[in-house]
Design a protein around this motif. Structure first.
Motif, PDB file in Angstrom:
ATOM      1  N   ARG A 300       2.886 -17.084 -15.814  1.00  0.00           N
ATOM      2  CA  ARG A 300       1.816 -18.195 -16.404  1.00  0.00           C
ATOM      3  C   ARG A 300       2.533 -18.119 -18.338  1.00  0.00           C
ATOM      4  O   ARG A 300       2.797 -16.919 -19.006  1.00  0.00           O
ATOM      5  CB  ARG A 300       0.309 -17.955 -16.222  1.00  0.00           C
ATOM      6  N   ALA A 301       1.258 -18.857 -18.771  1.00  0.00           N
ATOM      7  CA  ALA A 301       1.717 -19.179 -20.135  1.00  0.00           C
ATOM      8  C   ALA A 301      -0.363 -18.292 -20.050  1.00  0.00           C
ATOM      9  O   ALA A 301      -0.674 -18.143 -20.283  1.00  0.00           O
ATOM     10  CB  ALA A 301       1.657 -19.758 -21.161  1.00  0.00           C
ATOM     11  N   PHE A 302      -0.168 -17.029 -21.856  1.00  0.00           N
ATOM     12  CA  PHE A 302      -1.215 -16.660 -22.200  1.00  0.00           C
ATOM     13  C   PHE A 302      -1.657 -16.709 -23.227  1.00  0.00           C
ATOM     14  O   PHE A 302      -0.442 -16.626 -24.096  1.00  0.00           O
ATOM     15  CB  PHE A 302      -1.071 -14.864 -21.818  1.00  0.00           C
ATOM     16  N   ILE A 303      -3.214 -16.898 -24.040  1.00  0.00           N
ATOM     17  CA  ILE A 303      -3.286 -17.302 -25.245  1.00  0.00           C
ATOM     18  C   ILE A 303      -3.635 -15.836 -25.856  1.00  0.00           C
ATOM     19  O   ILE A 303      -3.952 -15.253 -24.922  1.00  0.00           O
ATOM     20  CB  ILE A 303      -4.822 -18.483 -25.152  1.00  0.00           C
ATOM     21  N   ALA A 304      -3.749 -15.542 -27.011  1.00  0.00           N
ATOM     22  CA  ALA A 304      -4.246 -14.742 -27.612  1.00  0.00           C
ATOM     23  C   ALA A 304      -5.550 -13.810 -27.222  1.00  0.00           C
ATOM     24  O   ALA A 304      -6.935 -15.040 -26.758  1.00  0.00           O
ATOM     25  CB  ALA A 304      -3.828 -14.425 -28.957  1.00  0.00           C
ATOM     26  N   GLY A 305      -5.443 -12.978 -26.464  1.00  0.00           N
ATOM     27  CA  GLY A 305      -6.741 -12.782 -26.275  1.00  0.00           C
ATOM     28  C   GLY A 305      -7.650 -12.566 -24.736  1.00  0.00           C
ATOM     29  O   GLY A 305      -8.423 -11.717 -24.189  1.00  0.00           O
ATOM     30  N   GLN A 306      -6.707 -12.948 -23.787  1.00  0.00           N
ATOM     31  CA  GLN A 306      -6.229 -12.859 -22.293  1.00  0.00           C
ATOM     32  C   GLN A 306      -5.941 -11.277 -21.688  1.00  0.00           C
ATOM     33  O   GLN A 306      -5.607 -11.190 -22.915  1.00  0.00           O
ATOM     34  CB  GLN A 306      -5.473 -14.064 -21.428  1.00  0.00           C
ATOM     35  N   HIS A 307      -6.175 -11.593 -20.929  1.00  0.00           N
ATOM     36  CA  HIS A 307      -6.013  -9.629 -20.471  1.00  0.00           C
ATOM     37  C   HIS A 307      -4.869  -9.973 -19.031  1.00  0.00           C
ATOM     38  O   HIS A 307      -5.223 -10.807 -18.385  1.00  0.00           O
ATOM     39  CB  HIS A 307      -7.157  -9.143 -19.992  1.00  0.00           C
ATOM     40  N   LEU A 308      -4.195  -8.445 -18.713  1.00  0.00           N
ATOM     41  CA  LEU A 308      -3.943  -7.878 -17.248  1.00  0.00           C
ATOM     42  C   LEU A 308      -4.885  -7.405 -17.363  1.00  0.00           C
ATOM     43  O   LEU A 308      -5.012  -6.100 -18.088  1.00  0.00           O
ATOM     44  CB  LEU A 308      -2.526  -7.989 -17.902  1.00  0.00           C
ATOM     45  N   ARG A 309      -5.102  -6.700 -15.925  1.00  0.00           N
ATOM     46  CA  ARG A 309      -5.832  -6.056 -15.490  1.00  0.00           C
ATOM     47  C   ARG A 309      -5.082  -4.750 -14.279  1.00  0.00           C
ATOM     48  O   ARG A 309      -4.569  -5.638 -13.257  1.00  0.00           O
ATOM     49  CB  ARG A 309      -6.957  -6.472 -14.494  1.00  0.00           C
ATOM     50  N   ALA A 310      -4.718  -3.532 -13.952  1.00  0.00           N
ATOM     51  CA  ALA A 310      -4.156  -2.607 -13.080  1.00  0.00           C
ATOM     52  C   ALA A 310      -5.173  -1.405 -12.739  1.00  0.00           C
ATOM     53  O   ALA A 310      -6.170  -0.924 -13.293  1.00  0.00           O
ATOM     54  CB  ALA A 310      -2.693  -2.204 -13.341  1.00  0.00           C
ATOM     55  N   TRP A 311      -5.106  -1.046 -11.283  1.00  0.00           N
ATOM     56  CA  TRP A 311      -6.011  -0.053 -10.859  1.00  0.00           C
ATOM     57  C   TRP A 311      -4.929   1.066 -10.008  1.00  0.00           C
ATOM     58  O   TRP A 311      -3.873   0.345  -9.951  1.00  0.00           O
ATOM     59  CB  TRP A 311      -6.916  -0.294  -9.731  1.00  0.00           C
ATOM     60  N   TRP A 312      -5.069   2.653 -10.402  1.00  0.00           N
ATOM     61  CA  TRP A 312      -4.477   3.476  -9.660  1.00  0.00           C
ATOM     62  C   TRP A 312      -5.626   4.138  -9.396  1.00  0.00           C
ATOM     63  O   TRP A 312      -7.465   3.992  -9.747  1.00  0.00           O
ATOM     64  CB  TRP A 312      -3.489   3.981 -10.545  1.00  0.00           C
ATOM     65  N   PHE A 313      -5.469   4.548  -7.949  1.00  0.00           N
ATOM     66  CA  PHE A 313      -7.004   5.348  -7.266  1.00  0.00           C
ATOM     67  C   PHE A 313      -5.849   6.303  -6.646  1.00  0.00           C
ATOM     68  O   PHE A 313      -4.658   6.566  -6.081  1.00  0.00           O
ATOM     69  CB  PHE A 313      -7.450   4.896  -6.867  1.00  0.00           C
ATOM     70  N   ARG A 314      -6.886   7.295  -5.801  1.00  0.00           N
ATOM     71  CA  ARG A 314      -6.204   7.915  -5.302  1.00  0.00           C
ATOM     72  C   ARG A 314      -6.075   7.375  -3.399  1.00  0.00           C
ATOM     73  O   ARG A 314      -7.008   6.908  -3.169  1.00  0.00           O
ATOM     74  CB  ARG A 314      -7.120   8.801  -5.030  1.00  0.00           C
ATOM     75  N   ARG A 315      -4.886   8.069  -2.495  1.00  0.00           N
ATOM     76  CA  ARG A 315      -4.943   6.730  -1.472  1.00  0.00           C
ATOM     77  C   ARG A 315      -5.334   7.616   0.107  1.00  0.00           C
ATOM     78  O   ARG A 315      -6.536   8.956  -0.798  1.00  0.00           O
ATOM     79  CB  ARG A 315      -3.302   7.493  -1.178  1.00  0.00           C
ATOM     80  N   ARG A 316      -6.101   7.167   0.810  1.00  0.00           N
ATOM     81  CA  ARG A 316      -7.642   7.615   1.532  1.00  0.00           C
ATOM     82  C   ARG A 316      -6.023   8.669   2.191  1.00  0.00           C
ATOM     83  O   ARG A 316      -4.980   8.969   2.468  1.00  0.00           O
ATOM     84  CB  ARG A 316      -7.332   6.732   2.134  1.00  0.00           C
ATOM     85  N   ALA A 317      -6.632   9.902   2.778  1.00  0.00           N
ATOM     86  CA  ALA A 317      -5.799  10.946   3.805  1.00  0.00           C
ATOM     87  C   ALA A 317      -4.930   9.856   5.108  1.00  0.00           C
ATOM     88  O   ALA A 317      -3.919  10.735   5.326  1.00  0.00           O
ATOM     89  CB  ALA A 317      -6.775  12.092   3.895  1.00  0.00           C
ATOM     90  N   SER A 318      -5.248   8.945   5.299  1.00  0.00           N
ATOM     91  CA  SER A 318      -5.507   8.393   6.719  1.00  0.00           C
ATOM     92  C   SER A 318      -4.697   7.693   6.228  1.00  0.00           C
ATOM     93  O   SER A 318      -3.753   6.717   7.207  1.00  0.00           O
ATOM     94  CB  SER A 318      -6.961   7.665   7.222  1.00  0.00           C
ATOM     95  N   ALA A 319      -4.753   6.755   5.024  1.00  0.00           N
ATOM     96  CA  ALA A 319      -3.336   5.827   4.799  1.00  0.00           C
ATOM     97  C   ALA A 319      -2.676   5.981   3.726  1.00  0.00           C
ATOM     98  O   ALA A 319      -1.556   5.466   2.866  1.00  0.00           O
ATOM     99  CB  ALA A 319      -4.352   4.533   3.490  1.00  0.00           C
ATOM    100  N   ARG A 320      -2.228   7.514   3.620  1.00  0.00           N
ATOM    101  CA  ARG A 320      -1.009   8.508   2.863  1.00  0.00           C
ATOM    102  C   ARG A 320       0.108   8.204   3.830  1.00  0.00           C
ATOM    103  O   ARG A 320       0.185   9.091   5.417  1.00  0.00           O
ATOM    104  CB  ARG A 320      -1.314   9.617   2.634  1.00  0.00           C
ATOM    105  N   VAL A 321       1.399   7.830   3.811  1.00  0.00           N
ATOM    106  CA  VAL A 321       2.107   7.846   4.068  1.00  0.00           C
ATOM    107  C   VAL A 321       3.588   8.028   3.235  1.00  0.00           C
ATOM    108  O   VAL A 321       4.134   7.670   1.992  1.00  0.00           O
ATOM    109  CB  VAL A 321       3.207   5.737   4.066  1.00  0.00           C
ATOM    110  N   PRO A 322       3.965   9.326   4.144  1.00  0.00           N
ATOM    111  CA  PRO A 322       4.900  10.016   3.367  1.00  0.00           C
ATOM    112  C   PRO A 322       6.304   8.984   2.613  1.00  0.00           C
ATOM    113  O   PRO A 322       6.661   7.978   3.619  1.00  0.00           O
ATOM    114  CB  PRO A 322       5.724  10.963   4.432  1.00  0.00           C
ATOM    115  N   ARG A 323       6.667   8.827   1.528  1.00  0.00           N
ATOM    116  CA  ARG A 323       7.593   8.378   1.123  1.00  0.00           C
ATOM    117  C   ARG A 323       9.327   9.027   1.407  1.00  0.00           C
ATOM    118  O   ARG A 323       9.293  10.476   1.681  1.00  0.00           O
ATOM    119  CB  ARG A 323       8.019   8.061  -0.307  1.00  0.00           C
TER     120      ARG A 323
END
Length: 326
Positions: A300-323
């Protein structure tokens, strides 16, 4: 480069989080009146110059003993005065007149019926000169330690001039002082022409800290400006910009990227992510992301002043999958 704003996810860490960067005051609307070239001015003034030349010739070359000499001299004087008035009007009055007329038309046609403040925002979008494209922001995360993580960020984009005149450009980068930003690399320019490159040592001397706002920045005012020719004039090459910097942030946080310039499409990409962490982005209908991919593309096109958001956080132990290891 847009400022980086980090928001706390955990309730307990809100007290330690710095104050958000205040929104920039809205700059006055810039009129979209472009300086004419010498050739354009000459074409506009040519009739007046020819009339003045005829008047001067009539005054100088027409003998006083010929018939109707007073009438000829009167017409010659009138042509000379017309030339002077035409040149003076073109140089000093035409620009102001066009600006006043264009403002009046804009209030009637642009955002008709909206409040004046909203019409001003619409005019700001219409008068946009510089537009970024191929915007990519990449993250490389270190292993979390004591609840914090080192994030190395690279931002790349191209910028073009869509106005009708040459525009000067220099990039800018802002980050919150609380996260100990390190500006490591900057390169911008047009391939095959002029390219400016700054290492961490060069950038260190250009960093400015604003304690009242709690931000650290490399302002564009301390960087050499690059002249961008207009796309409408046949310019095909874009100015390519690359920033690299580092931040130390909590392991569970939100990155808000402020797109302070008009941007066509944007991509968030994760280069390195420890198994303990998970990275997500979204909250936009234009997002394209495949399961398992490390890229999030906003089509999409963004005009000046608009935002993008990203989150990072710890995985839950039960949801952690070895890579799988390569």
């Amino acid at each position: 480069m847009p400022p980086i704003e980090i928001l706390s996810v955990e309730e307990a860490s809100e007290s330690a989080a710095p104050t958000m960067i205040p929104a920039k005051e809205r700059a006055p609307s810039r009129r979209r009146f472009y300086a004419l070239s010498f050739k354009d001015h000459f074409r506009l003034l040519l009739p007046f110059l020819l009339a003045g030349a005829v008047g001067v010739l009539g005054r100088v070359r027409y003998p006083y003993w010929w018939p109707a000499n007073e009438l000829v001299y009167f017409v010659a004087d009138a042509l000379i005065v017309a030339m002077i008035l035409g040149v003076a009007f073109d140089l000093f009055s035409a620009k102001l007149l066009v600006e006043r007329v264009s403002d009046g038309l804009a209030q009637t046609l642009v955002g008709r019926g909206l409040p004046i403040e909203m019409q001003g925002l619409v005019r700001d979008v219409v008068s946009t000169d510089l537009v970024r494209d191929h915007y990519v922001k990449s993250y490389a995360f270190s292993t979390p330690e004591d609840g914090r993580v080192q994030v190395n960020v690279e931002v790349r984009y191209e910028i073009r001039n869509y106005s009708e005149a040459v525009r000067d450009y220099a990039p800018e980068l802002t980050a919150e002082t609380f996260f100990q930003p390190e500006f490591r690399f900057l390169e911008y320019g047009i391939a095959g022409r002029k390219i400016y490159t700054f290492s961490d040592e060069n950038l260190a001397s250009k960093v400015e800290i604003e304690d009242t706002l709690g931000v650290t920045r490399v302002p564009r005012s301390v960087l050499p400006a690059l002249s961008l020719k207009p796309v409408k004039g046949g310019e095909k090459a874009a100015c390519q910009v690359t920033w690299r910097y580092g931040l130390i942030v909590p392991e569970q946080y939100c990155d808000v990227t402020d797109l302070d310039e008009a941007t066509l499409g944007a991509t968030l990409h994760v280069e390195t992510l420890p198994e303990e962490l998970e990275f997500v982005s979204g909250c936009d209908a234009s997002l394209h992301h495949e399961s398992g991919s490390q890229s999030w593309y906003f089509e999409r096109a963004f005009i000046a002043g608009q935002h993008l958001r990203a989150w990072w956080f710890r995985r839950r132990a039960s949801a952690r999958v070895p890579r799988p290891r390569p």
